[in-house]
Motif scaffolding. Structure first.
Motif, PDB file in Angstrom:
ATOM      1  N   ASP A 270       0.846  -1.246  -0.315  1.00 42.11           N
ATOM      2  CA  ASP A 270      -0.129   0.099   0.073  1.00 42.11           C
ATOM      3  C   ASP A 270       0.738   1.196  -0.023  1.00 42.11           C
ATOM      4  O   ASP A 270       1.879   1.487   0.770  1.00 42.11           O
ATOM      5  CB  ASP A 270      -0.957  -0.075   1.278  1.00 42.11           C
ATOM      6  CG  ASP A 270      -1.625   1.248   1.220  1.00 42.11           C
ATOM      7  OD1 ASP A 270      -2.476   1.684   0.295  1.00 42.11           O
ATOM      8  OD2 ASP A 270      -1.494   1.796   2.422  1.00 42.11           O
ATOM      9  N   GLN A 271       0.647   2.091  -1.073  1.00 41.97           N
ATOM     10  CA  GLN A 271       1.393   3.379  -1.065  1.00 41.97           C
ATOM     11  C   GLN A 271       0.526   4.627  -0.363  1.00 41.97           C
ATOM     12  O   GLN A 271       1.049   5.727  -0.449  1.00 41.97           O
ATOM     13  CB  GLN A 271       1.533   3.837  -2.603  1.00 41.97           C
ATOM     14  CG  GLN A 271       2.512   2.579  -3.202  1.00 41.97           C
ATOM     15  CD  GLN A 271       3.890   2.398  -2.495  1.00 41.97           C
ATOM     16  OE1 GLN A 271       4.452   3.316  -2.095  1.00 41.97           O
ATOM     17  NE2 GLN A 271       4.077   0.922  -2.407  1.00 41.97           N
ATOM     18  N   SER A 272      -0.757   4.300   0.067  1.00 40.34           N
ATOM     19  CA  SER A 272      -1.328   5.447   0.271  1.00 40.34           C
ATOM     20  C   SER A 272      -1.203   5.838   1.985  1.00 40.34           C
ATOM     21  O   SER A 272      -1.489   6.949   2.361  1.00 40.34           O
ATOM     22  CB  SER A 272      -2.845   5.136   0.141  1.00 40.34           C
ATOM     23  OG  SER A 272      -3.233   4.266   1.002  1.00 40.34           O
ATOM     24  N   GLY A 273      -0.828   4.778   2.747  1.00 39.19           N
ATOM     25  CA  GLY A 273      -0.375   4.913   4.025  1.00 39.19           C
ATOM     26  C   GLY A 273      -1.561   4.897   4.954  1.00 39.19           C
ATOM     27  O   GLY A 273      -1.616   5.126   6.270  1.00 39.19           O
ATOM     28  N   ILE A 274      -2.766   4.155   4.437  1.00 37.68           N
ATOM     29  CA  ILE A 274      -4.057   4.086   5.223  1.00 37.68           C
ATOM     30  C   ILE A 274      -4.257   2.863   5.518  1.00 37.68           C
ATOM     31  O   ILE A 274      -5.339   2.571   6.462  1.00 37.68           O
ATOM     32  CB  ILE A 274      -5.125   4.974   4.390  1.00 37.68           C
ATOM     33  CG1 ILE A 274      -5.482   4.015   3.178  1.00 37.68           C
ATOM     34  CG2 ILE A 274      -4.769   6.210   3.895  1.00 37.68           C
ATOM     35  CD1 ILE A 274      -6.713   4.498   2.660  1.00 37.68           C
ATOM     36  N   GLN A 275      -3.621   1.900   5.171  1.00 37.16           N
ATOM     37  CA  GLN A 275      -3.831   0.454   5.601  1.00 37.16           C
ATOM     38  C   GLN A 275      -2.989   0.002   6.700  1.00 37.16           C
ATOM     39  O   GLN A 275      -2.080  -0.910   6.639  1.00 37.16           O
ATOM     40  CB  GLN A 275      -3.667  -0.264   4.286  1.00 37.16           C
ATOM     41  CG  GLN A 275      -4.754  -0.051   3.231  1.00 37.16           C
ATOM     42  CD  GLN A 275      -4.516  -1.132   2.049  1.00 37.16           C
ATOM     43  OE1 GLN A 275      -3.787  -2.017   1.997  1.00 37.16           O
ATOM     44  NE2 GLN A 275      -5.261  -0.955   0.666  1.00 37.16           N
ATOM     45  N   GLY A 276      -3.339   0.327   7.716  1.00 38.31           N
ATOM     46  CA  GLY A 276      -2.741  -0.035   9.183  1.00 38.31           C
ATOM     47  C   GLY A 276      -1.355   0.267   9.367  1.00 38.31           C
ATOM     48  O   GLY A 276      -0.667   1.355   8.607  1.00 38.31           O
ATOM     49  N   LEU A 277      -0.684  -0.194  10.321  1.00 35.45           N
ATOM     50  CA  LEU A 277       0.481   0.061  10.574  1.00 35.45           C
ATOM     51  C   LEU A 277       1.598  -0.296   9.981  1.00 35.45           C
ATOM     52  O   LEU A 277       2.989   0.369   9.953  1.00 35.45           O
ATOM     53  CB  LEU A 277       0.986  -0.330  12.139  1.00 35.45           C
ATOM     54  CG  LEU A 277      -0.159   0.311  13.312  1.00 35.45           C
ATOM     55  CD1 LEU A 277       0.113  -0.747  14.690  1.00 35.45           C
ATOM     56  CD2 LEU A 277      -0.131   1.717  13.405  1.00 35.45           C
ATOM     57  N   ARG A 386      -5.098   2.828  22.152  1.00 34.68           N
ATOM     58  CA  ARG A 386      -4.054   2.029  21.391  1.00 34.68           C
ATOM     59  C   ARG A 386      -3.776   2.457  19.920  1.00 34.68           C
ATOM     60  O   ARG A 386      -4.641   2.848  19.262  1.00 34.68           O
ATOM     61  CB  ARG A 386      -4.520   0.625  21.425  1.00 34.68           C
ATOM     62  CG  ARG A 386      -4.567  -0.054  22.717  1.00 34.68           C
ATOM     63  CD  ARG A 386      -5.484  -1.541  22.648  1.00 34.68           C
ATOM     64  NE  ARG A 386      -5.817  -1.820  24.061  1.00 34.68           N
ATOM     65  CZ  ARG A 386      -6.340  -3.075  24.277  1.00 34.68           C
ATOM     66  NH1 ARG A 386      -6.474  -4.092  23.430  1.00 34.68           N
ATOM     67  NH2 ARG A 386      -6.827  -3.415  25.454  1.00 34.68           N
ATOM     68  N   PRO A 387      -2.692   2.125  19.310  1.00 25.01           N
ATOM     69  CA  PRO A 387      -2.192   2.670  18.157  1.00 25.01           C
ATOM     70  C   PRO A 387      -3.200   2.299  16.831  1.00 25.01           C
ATOM     71  O   PRO A 387      -3.435   2.939  16.115  1.00 25.01           O
ATOM     72  CB  PRO A 387      -0.740   1.907  17.873  1.00 25.01           C
ATOM     73  CG  PRO A 387      -0.237   2.133  19.535  1.00 25.01           C
ATOM     74  CD  PRO A 387      -1.539   1.609  19.940  1.00 25.01           C
ATOM     75  N   GLU A 388      -3.483   1.026  17.020  1.00 20.57           N
ATOM     76  CA  GLU A 388      -4.422   0.476  15.824  1.00 20.57           C
ATOM     77  C   GLU A 388      -5.747   1.235  15.843  1.00 20.57           C
ATOM     78  O   GLU A 388      -6.311   1.158  14.757  1.00 20.57           O
ATOM     79  CB  GLU A 388      -4.586  -1.001  15.982  1.00 20.57           C
ATOM     80  CG  GLU A 388      -5.463  -1.490  17.258  1.00 20.57           C
ATOM     81  CD  GLU A 388      -4.595  -1.672  18.551  1.00 20.57           C
ATOM     82  OE1 GLU A 388      -5.235  -2.256  19.603  1.00 20.57           O
ATOM     83  OE2 GLU A 388      -3.418  -1.167  18.599  1.00 20.57           O
ATOM     84  N   LYS A 389      -6.185   1.889  16.767  1.00 22.42           N
ATOM     85  CA  LYS A 389      -7.368   2.584  16.658  1.00 22.42           C
ATOM     86  C   LYS A 389      -7.178   3.655  15.904  1.00 22.42           C
ATOM     87  O   LYS A 389      -8.222   4.655  15.602  1.00 22.42           O
ATOM     88  CB  LYS A 389      -8.060   2.826  18.222  1.00 22.42           C
ATOM     89  CG  LYS A 389      -8.343   1.573  18.790  1.00 22.42           C
ATOM     90  CD  LYS A 389      -9.425   0.749  18.193  1.00 22.42           C
ATOM     91  CE  LYS A 389      -9.701  -0.518  18.913  1.00 22.42           C
ATOM     92  NZ  LYS A 389     -10.709  -1.463  18.299  1.00 22.42           N
ATOM     93  N   ASN A 390      -6.139   4.348  15.544  1.00 22.28           N
ATOM     94  CA  ASN A 390      -5.823   5.531  14.668  1.00 22.28           C
ATOM     95  C   ASN A 390      -6.445   6.761  15.159  1.00 22.28           C
ATOM     96  O   ASN A 390      -7.156   7.442  14.157  1.00 22.28           O
ATOM     97  CB  ASN A 390      -6.247   5.129  13.448  1.00 22.28           C
ATOM     98  CG  ASN A 390      -5.302   5.803  12.344  1.00 22.28           C
ATOM     99  OD1 ASN A 390      -4.649   6.690  12.627  1.00 22.28           O
ATOM    100  ND2 ASN A 390      -5.833   5.502  11.054  1.00 22.28           N
ATOM    101  N   HIS A 391      -6.066   7.109  16.390  1.00 21.52           N
ATOM    102  CA  HIS A 391      -6.719   8.296  17.082  1.00 21.52           C
ATOM    103  C   HIS A 391      -5.905   9.760  16.210  1.00 21.52           C
ATOM    104  O   HIS A 391      -6.659  10.539  16.156  1.00 21.52           O
ATOM    105  CB  HIS A 391      -6.412   8.318  18.780  1.00 21.52           C
ATOM    106  CG  HIS A 391      -7.193   7.510  19.274  1.00 21.52           C
ATOM    107  ND1 HIS A 391      -6.852   6.319  19.613  1.00 21.52           N
ATOM    108  CD2 HIS A 391      -8.564   7.528  19.897  1.00 21.52           C
ATOM    109  CE1 HIS A 391      -7.601   5.829  20.204  1.00 21.52           C
ATOM    110  NE2 HIS A 391      -8.922   6.616  20.702  1.00 21.52           N
ATOM    111  N   PRO A 392      -4.584   9.582  15.773  1.00 24.32           N
ATOM    112  CA  PRO A 392      -4.178  10.585  15.176  1.00 24.32           C
ATOM    113  C   PRO A 392      -4.997  10.987  14.132  1.00 24.32           C
ATOM    114  O   PRO A 392      -4.881  12.298  13.484  1.00 24.32           O
ATOM    115  CB  PRO A 392      -2.905  10.097  14.847  1.00 24.32           C
ATOM    116  CG  PRO A 392      -2.418   9.081  15.853  1.00 24.32           C
ATOM    117  CD  PRO A 392      -3.518   8.174  16.202  1.00 24.32           C
ATOM    118  N   LEU A 393      -5.538   9.858  13.180  1.00 22.43           N
ATOM    119  CA  LEU A 393      -6.278  10.268  11.981  1.00 22.43           C
ATOM    120  C   LEU A 393      -7.531  11.141  12.282  1.00 22.43           C
ATOM    121  O   LEU A 393      -7.643  12.120  11.606  1.00 22.43           O
ATOM    122  CB  LEU A 393      -6.687   9.015  11.188  1.00 22.43           C
ATOM    123  CG  LEU A 393      -7.717   9.117   9.918  1.00 22.43           C
ATOM    124  CD1 LEU A 393      -6.876  10.231   8.828  1.00 22.43           C
ATOM    125  CD2 LEU A 393      -8.040   7.864   9.314  1.00 22.43           C
TER     126      LEU A 393
END
Length: 576
Positions: A270-277, A386-393
């Motif tokens: 993935d090049q978009s950076g949105i598919q997980g860690l 937790r990181p996987e919940k993607n709060h930064p987004l």
């Protein structure tokens, strides 16, 4: 001729050895493991007897307490009714009071259940005090099991040494509004939980945690060997170990998320950076090694999963991946088949949607034109920190949304929207560092004054926010299900979720009468969805909220209990 014959015999011996030797080794290893299992049973027999005796003793003590309370209540009521009888009605008498008292005592005894199975069900859940969606599933499963088999003992293998049973059950009630029957709940404390903590394995984390779970499972079995063993956290290797040590113990898995999946492998490119860690991590030599490691681990994970007797998945998305990984033959390839039903086998896992407090939310929170006036321009995100919940987004999307809104003169006189993030935090863990970094990010984005962080909030507090917020947010890529999203729908919030996983496949879907929310992937899309959700005319907001609430009826606690018991019944019957 003799040389040729000798050569042929040598080849035959070599071929026979190549075929039979692995089978012989496997057979010998199986005998060794079963022998070890027999020794573990023998050594833990006294603890098993103690656990059963203690549960029955606690049951008797509770029954005596209830009888005493009922007796006191009946005497007080009898005295009051005698006074009323003298004043009001000469036809009423002590006989009526006595019958009433007898009825109360009979109710405390409870009616006899047709199924009196009294075995021990072991729930493998090392982090049962985490307070997330997985823990709601665990405790709702325990409650359903207690109602179906009142004499059965629910033993939870946990590493939460800092919490005793009374405190644990109190927290379960406060956080999830789930009341449990204490005498038949037993907490068995593990001493090896550190071996399944991701931070213990900076490299090859998946394999490290999986092999570490074998150590923790062995620790669990040396505490108590259950009659039925169920993993509710996703440690499939523990179920295989149970089968090797105790072939007669039926095993079950409730899978929240496959440990490895084809989506994870695809995310490496993935090049978009949105598919997980690990998005885009498949480049170069390091990426090639990582890809091969994941492929080999996927094969091992599939082999282990095929040892499980009963398989339940929390969503159709999870079930599709598990069938592809754990299935055999045609089942492994038929990833496009209907996953809403299943037999409960590795090749055909049953979809058992997680329980959500739909009924309580509907009875507590009104959704109509009048209640719309009490809702604020608040975005609510309920998720473990937790990181996987993607709060930064979510934080970046919210900052972008506020910036774009500030440039619109139409909103000049309106109050600024707020973002409220609610979630549990595992103390003495990376979660605490994570939330600290999130607070720093909110400060850097200049949204600190419009953002609220609430850690380990009680259920009443969560309920209050669900009743006053307008939009519910979820940003995790490939969220396996999304209990919080269902809670949003049941509470009448307009959902803005990540366009993947359970929210896309099962929850935020059009059931034929219109949209039930918005889905997005990027920061720009989330910001636009926030704007669209809050800008809807009042009548359309109410209509969407009502559609979402109707959709949530598919995920009630009652529906979970029915499907859960249907699968666990198979494990109980296997013992008989």
């Amino acid at each position: 001729m003799a040389i040729l014959t000798t050569a042929i015999l040598a080849l035959l011996i070599a071929a026979t050895t190549a075929v039979l030797l692995p089978q012989l080794i496997g057979h010998v290893l199986g005998l060794i493991l079963r022998g070890a299992g027999w020794l573990i049973r023998r050594r833990t027999r006294s603890r098993r007897e103690y656990v059963i005796a203690r549960a029955r003793s606690d049951e008797e003590e509770l029954l005596k307490t209830l009888r005493a309370k009922n007796s006191t209540h009946s005497l007080a009521r009898s005295s009051a009714e005698d006074e009323d009888w003298e004043k009001v009605d000469n036809t009423a008498g002590p006989a009526g009071v006595k019958a009433s008292s007898s009825d109360d005592i009979g109710a405390s005894d409870g009616a006899k259940r047709p199924d009196d199975w009294d075995g021990i069900i072991g729930f493998f859940h090392p982090f049962c005090n985490a307070g997330g969606g997985g823990e709601r599933v665990l405790w709702e499963a325990v409650r359903a099991t207690q109602k179906r088999w009142p004499k059965a003992i629910c033993a939870i293998y946990t590493g939460d040494h800092e919490v005793n049973k009374a405190t644990m059950l109190e927290r379960v009630e406060n956080r999830f509004n789930i009341q449990l029957h204490a005498p038949t709940v037993v907490l068995l404390y593990l001493t090896t939980r550190k071996y399944v903590v991701a931070s213990s394995y900076p490299r090859m984390t998946l394999l490290g945690q999986s092999l570490g779970s074998l150590v923790v499972a062995y620790d669990a079995f040396t505490l108590l060997v259950p009659d039925v063993f169920i993993d509710t956290m996703g440690y499939a290797f523990t179920l295989a170990l149970c089968k090797w040590l105790f072939p007669s113990v039926p095993t079950g898995a409730y899978v929240h998320y496959p440990t490895i999946s084809t989506d994870m492998l695809a995310s490496l490119d993935d090049q978009s950076g949105i598919q997980g860690l690990n998005a885009g991590a498949g480049k170069g030599l390091k990426g090639t090694v990582k890809r091969r490691y994941w492929q080999l681990f996927a094969q091992l994970y599939g082999w282990v999963g095929r040892h499980v007797d009963v398989v339940m998945c929390n969503s159709s998305w999870t079930a599709a991946h598990i069938r592809k990984l754990w299935g055999t033959g045609k089942d492994r390839a038929s990833n496009d088949a209907d996953t809403t039903t299943g037999k409960g086998t590795p090749s055909s896992p049953a979809v058992v949607f997680p329980p959500t407090a739909v009924s309580e939310l509907e009875s507590s929170i009104a959704v109509d034109a009048e209640s719309e006036q009490s809702r604020h321009a608040t975005l609510l995100y309920i998720a473990q920190f937790r990181p996987e919940k993607n709060h930064p987004l979510v934080l970046r999307s919210f900052a972008r949304f506020l910036q774009e809104r500030a440039r619109n003169p139409a909103y000049a006189d309106q109050p600024q929207p707020r973002l409220v993030l609610i979630g549990s935090v595992r103390h003495a863990s990376p979660d605490e560092t994570h939330i600290y970094n999130l607070r720093l990010l909110a400060h850097e984005l200049r949204i600190r004054d419009h953002t609220t962080f609430l850690c380990d909030a009680s259920w009443p507090a969560v309920l209050s926010h669900l009743g006053t917020a307008s939009v519910g947010v979820n940003a995790m890529w490939n969220e396996h299900f999304g209990i919080c999203v269902v809670e949003y729908q049941a509470a009448g919030l307009i959902c803005v979720t990540h366009d993947s996983g359970g929210p896309r496949e099962d929850i935020v879907v059009d059931l034929g009468d219109g949209a039930t929310g918005f889905r997005a992937e990027t920061e720009e899309q989330f910001a636009a969805a926030f704007e669209a959700a809050l800008a809807l005319p009042e009548s359309e907001k109410v209509a969407m909220r009502l559609r979402a609430r109707r959709s949530a009826q598919r995920f009630t606690e009652e529906e979970f209990s029915r499907k859960w018991l249907g699968q666990v019944q198979k494990l109980v019957e296997a013992l008989r």
